[in-house]
Scaffold this active site. Structure first.
Site, PDB file in Angstrom:
ATOM      1  N   ARG A  16       0.803  -1.223   0.000  1.00 29.19           N
ATOM      2  CA  ARG A  16       0.000   0.000   0.000  1.00 29.19           C
ATOM      3  C   ARG A  16       0.843   1.284   0.000  1.00 29.19           C
ATOM      4  O   ARG A  16       0.348   2.375  -0.230  1.00 29.19           O
ATOM      5  CB  ARG A  16      -0.958  -0.014   1.204  1.00 29.19           C
ATOM      6  CG  ARG A  16      -2.060  -1.051   1.068  1.00 29.19           C
ATOM      7  CD  ARG A  16      -2.745  -1.367   2.390  1.00 29.19           C
ATOM      8  NE  ARG A  16      -1.979  -2.304   3.208  1.00 29.19           N
ATOM      9  CZ  ARG A  16      -2.383  -2.786   4.379  1.00 29.19           C
ATOM     10  NH1 ARG A  16      -3.546  -2.404   4.892  1.00 29.19           N
ATOM     11  NH2 ARG A  16      -1.640  -3.636   5.063  1.00 29.19           N
ATOM     12  N   GLY A 140      -7.057  -5.137  13.072  1.00 24.66           N
ATOM     13  CA  GLY A 140      -7.721  -6.296  13.638  1.00 24.66           C
ATOM     14  C   GLY A 140      -8.547  -5.856  14.848  1.00 24.66           C
ATOM     15  O   GLY A 140      -8.119  -5.015  15.629  1.00 24.66           O
ATOM     16  N   ASN A 170      -6.281  -4.214  17.670  1.00 28.24           N
ATOM     17  CA  ASN A 170      -5.013  -4.861  17.990  1.00 28.24           C
ATOM     18  C   ASN A 170      -3.871  -3.969  17.524  1.00 28.24           C
ATOM     19  O   ASN A 170      -3.793  -3.614  16.352  1.00 28.24           O
ATOM     20  CB  ASN A 170      -4.967  -6.216  17.255  1.00 28.24           C
ATOM     21  CG  ASN A 170      -3.583  -6.829  17.240  1.00 28.24           C
ATOM     22  OD1 ASN A 170      -2.766  -6.566  18.122  1.00 28.24           O
ATOM     23  ND2 ASN A 170      -3.327  -7.671  16.246  1.00 28.24           N
ATOM     24  N   SER A 405      36.767  44.740  -2.283  1.00 24.40           N
ATOM     25  CA  SER A 405      35.609  44.182  -2.985  1.00 24.40           C
ATOM     26  C   SER A 405      35.987  43.630  -4.352  1.00 24.40           C
ATOM     27  O   SER A 405      36.933  44.080  -4.975  1.00 24.40           O
ATOM     28  CB  SER A 405      34.550  45.267  -3.175  1.00 24.40           C
ATOM     29  OG  SER A 405      34.060  45.648  -1.913  1.00 24.40           O
TER      30      SER A 405
HETATM   31  C1  UD1 Z   1      -1.593  -6.440  11.568  1.00 23.56           C
HETATM   32  C2  UD1 Z   1      -2.478  -7.323  12.452  1.00 23.56           C
HETATM   33  C3  UD1 Z   1      -3.692  -6.514  12.878  1.00 23.56           C
HETATM   34  C4  UD1 Z   1      -3.245  -5.280  13.618  1.00 23.56           C
HETATM   35  C5  UD1 Z   1      -2.271  -4.466  12.782  1.00 23.56           C
HETATM   36  C6  UD1 Z   1      -1.665  -3.381  13.641  1.00 23.56           C
HETATM   37  C7  UD1 Z   1      -2.225  -9.660  11.723  1.00 23.56           C
HETATM   38  C8  UD1 Z   1      -2.821 -10.764  10.952  1.00 23.56           C
HETATM   39  N1  UD1 Z   1      -2.880  -8.497  11.715  1.00 23.56           N
HETATM   40  O1  UD1 Z   1      -2.329  -6.105  10.408  1.00 23.56           O
HETATM   41  O2  UD1 Z   1      -4.525  -7.314  13.715  1.00 23.56           O
HETATM   42  O3  UD1 Z   1      -4.379  -4.495  13.953  1.00 23.56           O
HETATM   43  O4  UD1 Z   1      -1.190  -5.281  12.309  1.00 23.56           O
HETATM   44  O5  UD1 Z   1      -0.907  -2.480  12.900  1.00 23.56           O
HETATM   45  O6  UD1 Z   1      -1.187  -9.831  12.343  1.00 23.56           O
HETATM   46  N2  UD1 Z   1       4.976  -8.897   8.083  1.00 23.56           N
HETATM   47  C9  UD1 Z   1       5.981  -9.791   7.892  1.00 23.56           C
HETATM   48  N3  UD1 Z   1       5.745 -10.924   7.160  1.00 23.56           N
HETATM   49  C10 UD1 Z   1       4.529 -11.190   6.634  1.00 23.56           C
HETATM   50  C11 UD1 Z   1       3.508 -10.253   6.819  1.00 23.56           C
HETATM   51  C12 UD1 Z   1       3.736  -9.113   7.557  1.00 23.56           C
HETATM   52  O7  UD1 Z   1       7.092  -9.607   8.364  1.00 23.56           O
HETATM   53  O8  UD1 Z   1       4.405 -12.240   5.970  1.00 23.56           O
HETATM   54  C13 UD1 Z   1       5.249  -7.679   8.869  1.00 23.56           C
HETATM   55  C14 UD1 Z   1       5.088  -6.415   8.047  1.00 23.56           C
HETATM   56  O9  UD1 Z   1       6.324  -6.041   7.475  1.00 23.56           O
HETATM   57  C15 UD1 Z   1       4.634  -5.396   9.086  1.00 23.56           C
HETATM   58  C16 UD1 Z   1       3.938  -6.243  10.137  1.00 23.56           C
HETATM   59  O10 UD1 Z   1       4.339  -7.576   9.919  1.00 23.56           O
HETATM   60  O11 UD1 Z   1       5.708  -4.722   9.679  1.00 23.56           O
HETATM   61  C17 UD1 Z   1       2.436  -6.130  10.046  1.00 23.56           C
HETATM   62  O12 UD1 Z   1       2.019  -6.555   8.756  1.00 23.56           O
HETATM   63  P1  UD1 Z   1       0.874  -5.793   7.975  1.00 23.56           P
HETATM   64  O13 UD1 Z   1       0.683  -6.479   6.678  1.00 23.56           O
HETATM   65  O14 UD1 Z   1       1.107  -4.355   7.988  1.00 23.56           O
HETATM   66  O15 UD1 Z   1      -0.354  -6.179   8.916  1.00 23.56           O
HETATM   67  P2  UD1 Z   1      -1.704  -5.391   9.095  1.00 23.56           P
HETATM   68  O16 UD1 Z   1      -2.604  -5.718   7.970  1.00 23.56           O
HETATM   69  O17 UD1 Z   1      -1.448  -3.975   9.357  1.00 23.56           O
HETATM   70 CA    CA Z   2       0.381  -2.719   9.379  1.00 23.48          CA
END
Ligand code: UD1
Ligand code: CA
Length: 462
Positions: A16, A140, A170, A405
């Site tokens: 995003r 979440g 969350n 100057s």
């Molecule tokens: C996640 C939470 C959500 C919470 C939110 C808070 C889950 C399923 N959801 O959603 O409940 O409200 O964060 O900001 O956990 N990442 C990895 N590997 C992956 C996927 C993600 O390292 O395979 C890391 C991303 O780089 C990021 C973090 O985990 O730093 C969160 O991932 P993101 O995809 O932003 O989760 P959200 O949809 O925001």
């Molecule tokens: Ca996030």
């Protein structure tokens, strides 16, 4: 003692953000998101961090160097999958595992410390940090039973309309008991709309097994802002700027219009300094006390003494001594060192040069690769011709020199102490101490010129 380790999740693509750069390297207050997160983790007393990297992981490694340990998540299959990737780095002796997302830069060390302390004191196997927000979109939702106990977290995309109404979200920050975490992670399945292994499912699994799952609600919900797009990045920047400004205002700095002052996190400002609008202080900039800075001034990685006045200037990797005045409209480039009481006036550019105590470069000058002594006056329009098209050459000017100057100092050239240079000279040879150097054609006077000219044109006398 309960050994603690943090896992920082930073492998996601950050789709995003619409960027070539990994999300966690986008900056607020001059530092990548992940640097803010790690600062909070370090401040909360957890000494070791394992950063889970994947998308753009090499760049993250280059930035953080060896201050953390690494776990690679080659395919990004969800936050639960990411934590599993860190498992080999979390030895059995570890008691508490703090999990933090790399994209929540506003979390403070105090909040994390409270979470860890609450988790360990309460004996829960998992404690989730939550926040009550007006707009829970994208987060979440925390689902509680009738007794108010957490039974799980439902992602927005999987939530029922009723669950979407829940305003407790969350934060993506948790404390886990190590054994319980990895045992539950082994049981999660990607049975959700996104087909991902959700870390959040661990909470429901533990609850089903009758384990104690706790939640801690943050007092300031702005702390949990997760950065998923550039709009949220801008909001986080604004919140961080407000915090940094508040810190320096409370430390005795006056800001005429704080909303237009923009600060990096490492900046330090002395008491009784006044910062005028549209001033940007970046990098490791340190400003002394009693200064007047701005309007419209930018400092990067520069050290400024006490009682210095700088207006409408750009100052990069430079040092400015006590009681100097700089600007308006001055440009100090890297390597500029001004001793005390130096005056650099309007439309002057100085680069990689040392200017001695009390010397003046009051207007329209270029000083590059020069060493200027104390009490020197550099006349308007003076230029150090430091570049021959291939190499840069030095100019050395002794103490008490008067440079008239519109002088060109063709480097390499040395001007001895207390020498004079006549205005308009192009100096190509060294000038001895105390001497006068003038380099210009003799002035010619033709008396009665206008009259002769008019007579030639057949006009009147005149
Ligand atoms: C996640 C939470 C959500 C919470 C939110 C808070 C889950 C399923 N959801 O959603 O409940 O409200 O964060 O900001 O956990 N990442 C990895 N590997 C992956 C996927 C993600 O390292 O395979 C890391 C991303 O780089 C990021 C973090 O985990 O730093 C969160 O991932 P993101 O995809 O932003 O989760 P959200 O949809 O925001
Ligand atoms: Ca996030």
């Amino acid at each position: 003692m309960n050994k603690r380790t943090a896992i920082v999740l930073a492998a996601g693509k950050g789709t995003r953000m619409k960027s070539h750069q990994p999300k966690v390297l986008h900056t607020i207050a001059g530092e990548p998101l992940i640097a803010h997160v790690l600062a909070a983790v370090t401040a909360c007393g957890v000494e070791r961090s394992v950063v889970v990297i994947g998308h753009g992981g090499e760049a993250v490694q280059v930035y953080l160097g060896d201050q953390v340990d690494w776990a690679w998540q080659r395919e990004q299959l969800g936050t639960g999958h990411a934590v599993m990737a860190a498992r080999p780095q979390i030895p059995a002796g570890v008691g508490t595992v703090l999990v933090v997302c790399g994209d929540t830069p506003l979390l403070t060390g105090e909040t994390l410390a409270r979470l860890v302390a609450g988790h360990e004191a309460g004996g829960a196997l998992a404690t989730v940090l939550t926040a009550l927000v007006d707009d829970p979109t994208g987060y979440g939702r925390v689902i509680r039973d009738q007794a108010g106990k957490v039974i799980g977290i439902v992602e927005e995309k999987d939530a029922t309309p009723a669950q979407k109404q829940v305003r407790e979200i969350n934060a993506g920050t948790y404390c886990f008991n190590r054994e319980a975490l990895f045992a539950a992670l082994a049981k999660i399945k990607p049975a959700n709309v996104q087909g991902e292994y959700y870390l959040t499912d661990v909470l429901a699994i533990l609850r089903r097994e009758d384990a104690l799952v706790a939640a801690q609600v943050v007092t300031d919900s702005r702390e949990v802002l997760g950065i998923n797009d550039r709009r949220q990045l801008a909001v986080a920047e604004a919140v961080m700027q407000e915090r940094l400004r508040a810190k320096w205002l409370l430390a005795g700095v006056t800001m005429v219009d704080p909303t237009t002052v923009w600060l990096h996190r490492q900046v330090k400002i002395g008491a009784d300094t006044v910062v005028y609008p549209q001033t940007i202080l970046e990098g490791e900039t340190i400003i002394g006390s009693g200064c007047v800075i701005g309007p419209a001034t930018r400092f990067v990685d520069s050290q400024i003494g006490d009682q210095v006045v700088v207006q409408n200037a750009v100052v990069l990797s430079s040092r400015i001594g006590d009681r100097c005045t700089v600007g308006p409209f001055a440009y100090l480039r890297p390597g500029t060192v001004l001793a005390a009481e130096v005056k650099v006036g309007d439309f002057a550019e100085i680069k990689n040069s040392v200017v001695g105590k009390g010397s003046k470069v009051p207007h329209l000058a270029y000083v590059g690769d020069a060493t200027i002594g104390a009490g020197v006056n550099i006349g308007c329009g003076t230029i150090t011709c430091n570049y021959d098209g291939e190499k840069k050459h030095p100019t050395v000017i002794g103490d008490g020199v008067f440079v008239g100057s519109n002088t060109n100092l063709v480097a390499p050239v040395t001007v001895g102490d207390k020498a004079f240079i006549g205005a308009g000279s192009t100096i190509t040879k060294d000038v001895p101490a105390g001497a006068l150097a003038v380099e210009r054609a003799q002035q010619i006077i033709k008396e009665g010129y206008r009259k002769r000219l008019n007579q030639k044109k057949g006009g009147q006398d005149g």
